[in-house]
Write an enzyme that holds these catalytic residues in place. Structure first.
Site, mmCIF file in Angstrom:
data_model
loop_
_atom_site.group_PDB
_atom_site.id
_atom_site.type_symbol
_atom_site.label_atom_id
_atom_site.label_comp_id
_atom_site.label_asym_id
_atom_site.label_seq_id
_atom_site.Cartn_x
_atom_site.Cartn_y
_atom_site.Cartn_z
ATOM 1 N N GLY A 11 0.833 -1.209 0.000
ATOM 2 C CA GLY A 11 0.000 0.000 0.000
ATOM 3 C C GLY A 11 0.860 1.249 0.000
ATOM 4 O O GLY A 11 2.080 1.185 0.198
ATOM 5 N N LEU A 12 0.204 2.368 -0.204
ATOM 6 C CA LEU A 12 0.902 3.660 -0.269
ATOM 7 C C LEU A 12 1.660 3.971 1.022
ATOM 8 O O LEU A 12 1.316 3.444 2.091
ATOM 9 C CB LEU A 12 -0.121 4.781 -0.482
ATOM 10 C CG LEU A 12 -0.891 4.816 -1.799
ATOM 11 C CD1 LEU A 12 -1.971 5.901 -1.732
ATOM 12 C CD2 LEU A 12 0.061 5.071 -2.971
ATOM 13 N N SER A 13 2.614 4.851 0.934
ATOM 14 C CA SER A 13 3.274 5.372 2.124
ATOM 15 C C SER A 13 2.208 6.054 2.984
ATOM 16 O O SER A 13 1.370 6.801 2.475
ATOM 17 C CB SER A 13 4.336 6.399 1.698
ATOM 18 O OG SER A 13 4.904 6.996 2.840
ATOM 19 N N GLY A 14 2.202 5.755 4.264
ATOM 20 C CA GLY A 14 1.225 6.356 5.165
ATOM 21 C C GLY A 14 -0.107 5.629 5.196
ATOM 22 O O GLY A 14 -1.034 6.037 5.892
ATOM 23 N N LYS A 17 0.712 0.415 6.951
ATOM 24 C CA LYS A 17 1.362 -0.903 6.938
ATOM 25 C C LYS A 17 2.162 -1.146 8.227
ATOM 26 O O LYS A 17 2.022 -2.191 8.863
ATOM 27 C CB LYS A 17 2.291 -1.038 5.705
ATOM 28 C CG LYS A 17 1.579 -0.858 4.377
ATOM 29 C CD LYS A 17 2.522 -0.969 3.194
ATOM 30 C CE LYS A 17 3.595 0.107 3.139
ATOM 31 N NZ LYS A 17 3.077 1.487 2.996
ATOM 32 N N SER A 85 5.897 -1.820 -1.989
ATOM 33 C CA SER A 85 5.865 -2.813 -3.076
ATOM 34 C C SER A 85 4.859 -2.433 -4.161
ATOM 35 O O SER A 85 3.832 -3.092 -4.318
ATOM 36 C CB SER A 85 5.617 -4.234 -2.536
ATOM 37 O OG SER A 85 4.629 -4.323 -1.546
HETATM 38 P P1 ADP Z 1 3.027 2.980 6.223
HETATM 39 O O1 ADP Z 1 3.808 1.971 7.000
HETATM 40 O O2 ADP Z 1 1.992 2.344 5.332
HETATM 41 O O3 ADP Z 1 3.855 3.983 5.499
HETATM 42 P P2 ADP Z 1 2.411 4.064 8.811
HETATM 43 O O4 ADP Z 1 1.871 2.903 9.588
HETATM 44 O O5 ADP Z 1 3.829 4.457 9.019
HETATM 45 O O6 ADP Z 1 2.131 3.798 7.258
HETATM 46 O O7 ADP Z 1 1.502 5.344 9.070
HETATM 47 C C1 ADP Z 1 0.103 5.293 9.084
HETATM 48 C C2 ADP Z 1 -0.434 6.464 9.915
HETATM 49 O O8 ADP Z 1 -1.847 6.479 9.843
HETATM 50 C C3 ADP Z 1 -0.049 6.356 11.370
HETATM 51 O O9 ADP Z 1 0.238 7.658 11.844
HETATM 52 C C4 ADP Z 1 -1.327 5.816 12.018
HETATM 53 O O10 ADP Z 1 -1.445 6.194 13.349
HETATM 54 C C5 ADP Z 1 -2.411 6.447 11.152
HETATM 55 N N1 ADP Z 1 -3.658 5.691 11.092
HETATM 56 C C6 ADP Z 1 -4.884 6.189 11.286
HETATM 57 N N2 ADP Z 1 -5.833 5.250 11.152
HETATM 58 C C7 ADP Z 1 -5.182 4.111 10.859
HETATM 59 C C8 ADP Z 1 -5.609 2.773 10.633
HETATM 60 N N3 ADP Z 1 -6.907 2.418 10.665
HETATM 61 N N4 ADP Z 1 -4.678 1.861 10.357
HETATM 62 C C9 ADP Z 1 -3.377 2.187 10.322
HETATM 63 N N5 ADP Z 1 -2.899 3.424 10.528
HETATM 64 C C10 ADP Z 1 -3.791 4.395 10.817
#
Ligand code: ADP
Length: 175
Positions: A11-14, A17, A85
């Site tokens: 999935g996208l950044s943020g 994951k 990915s």
């Molecule tokens: P990634 O690893 O995909 O880049 P991160 O886990 O680092 O994403 O960041 C996701 C952000 O979104 C975190 O700040 C998290 O607290 C927030 N968030 C809000 N709602 C959700 C949710 N349902 N699941 C996962 N993250 C969430």
């Protein structure tokens, strides 16, 4: 027969994951399972140090993570990959190499929500043109066509998402 398997978060950044993988890791450990998380950001500081963000380098990074997951999962470990990915073909290649025991989970979020969260401040930079080739902004993201599970992180809490993943693993017979 191994009891290991690979949980592949894409999935996208943020998208969420890392956040969800940490909760799932904790819950699986609480069940007495051996778990290893391969987080994209962490992997890039050692296993994939020196690789950039061209398509070729991104694919190499994913093949490396995929290989480690393969080795771990055939030795009774639950391997969790949490990396953008973005390319479908290389994700499918990693799936094929696993020969089963591979669960792809699409951590889905609208791009606008990821931009709003901007956990690492990278979207701001990408949108300002300070970073080139950022996934979702000026680089592709190819969503899975047939993932085992789709999680919409704008619609539920990380805890609820993790609980749904554990339920799916039970239903699929992995736990
Ligand atoms: P990634 O690893 O995909 O880049 P991160 O886990 O680092 O994403 O960041 C996701 C952000 O979104 C975190 O700040 C998290 O607290 C927030 N968030 C809000 N709602 C959700 C949710 N349902 N699941 C996962 N993250 C969430």
């Amino acid at each position: 027969m191994t009891t290991g398997f690979t949980l592949w978060f894409t999935g996208l950044s943020g998208a969420g994951k890392s956040t969800i993988s940490e909760i799932v890791e904790r819950e699986l450990r609480a069940l007495g399972r051996k778990v290893e998380v391969l987080d994209g950001d962490v992997v890039r500081t050692h296993l994939s140090k020196g690789l950039g963000f061209s398509k070729e380098d991104r694919d190499t990074n994913i093949r490396r993570i995929g290989w480690v997951c393969e080795v771990l999962s055939r030795n009774d470990v639950i391997a969790i990959a949490a990396a953008i990915s973005p390319y479908r073909a290389v994700r499918d290649e990693v799936r094929e190499r696993h020969g089963g025991r591979f669960i792809e989970i699409f951590i889905d979020v609208p791009l606008e929500v990821a931009i709003e969260r901007d956990v690492k401040g990278l979207y701001k930079k990408a949108l300002a043109g300070e970073i080139k080739g950022f996934t979702g902004v000026d680089d592709p993201y190819e969503p899975p066509l047939d993932p085992e599970l789709i999680i919409h992180t704008d619609q539920e809490t990380p805890q609820a998402s993790a609980a749904r993943i554990l339920t799916a693993l039970r239903q699929l017979g992995y736990l």
